[in-house]
Design a protein around this motif. Structure first.
Motif: not given
Length: 214
Positions: A3, A54, A58, A88
């Motif tokens: 990323w 993300h 994470n 998600y």
């Protein structure tokens, strides 16, 4: 993580990340500047929301909802809630503040879900010394809510009311975790691998020595 490079590539392409001479809100003169306001298309903000989603997932941080400080935090918090749902299947709520308290209708200075006693993630674009984020902390503190973490696109890692990985709230003396997509260190590492951009490294290192967190 991938990323980081992807975000820096994206920021350069959109000219949101630039080198030169820039006067910051803090009064410091910086050799680089990040302007998230230039990431203003539907595709841009969708991508930004996904970077945050993300990063949040994470981190495995427990939270109830998201908070976006006005003004730049507003599109960020909306885009992130959409990304969390689409990628998600996590249906979270959000809120953001008004710059000025509304004096009619429902009044108040918050829009969105009630934040009272909730476990909240703050989303902002850039953190420098930490001064600007204290307003959001005060709002959340007044609602007896808890700050789970602060997520930003860029952490400039500069001296202020904070240390390397946290920011300290002036009024309650608590420290809150900062999680960033990239830091100034990530940016320098990126430039080291780019023959056209590595000429900017000496100015960035000099600035970091003067204002950076040691």
């Amino acid at each position: 993580m991938h990323w980081k490079k992807e975000f820096i590539d994206f920021s350069f392409k959109k000219k949101a990340l630039q080198f030169g001479t820039f006067k910051l809100k803090s009064g410091r003169t910086s050799p680089y500047f990040f302007n998230s306001g230039l990431l203003s298309t539907g595709k841009d903000i969708t991508k930004i929301g996904l970077f945050y989603a993300h990063s949040i997932m994470n981190s495995k941080i427990d939270f109830d909802m998201l908070f976006g400080p006005a003004y730049k935090g507003i599109p960020i918090v909306v885009a992130t809630t959409i990304a969390l749902k689409n990628h998600y299947n996590l249906n979270v709520s959000y809120a953001f503040n008004r710059k000025e308290k509304k004096k009619y209708g429902e009044k108040g200075n918050l829009i969105g879900t009630d934040i009272y006693r909730k476990n909240i993630i703050i989303l902002d674009d850039v953190i420098t010394s930490g001064t600007a984020i204290h307003h959001s902390m005060k709002i959340i503190e007044e609602q007896q809510a808890n700050i789970a973490a602060i997520f930003v696109l860029l952490d400039r890692q500069e001296k202020g009311q904070r240390n390397l990985s946290t920011i300290r709230h002036i009024s309650n003396n608590n420290s809150y975790k900062i999680i960033s997509i990239i830091t100034i260190e990530d940016l320098i590492a990126y430039l080291l691998e780019d023959s056209k951009l590595n000429k900017h490294i000496p100015d960035l290192i000099k600035y970091c020595k003067k204002y950076g967190i040691q």
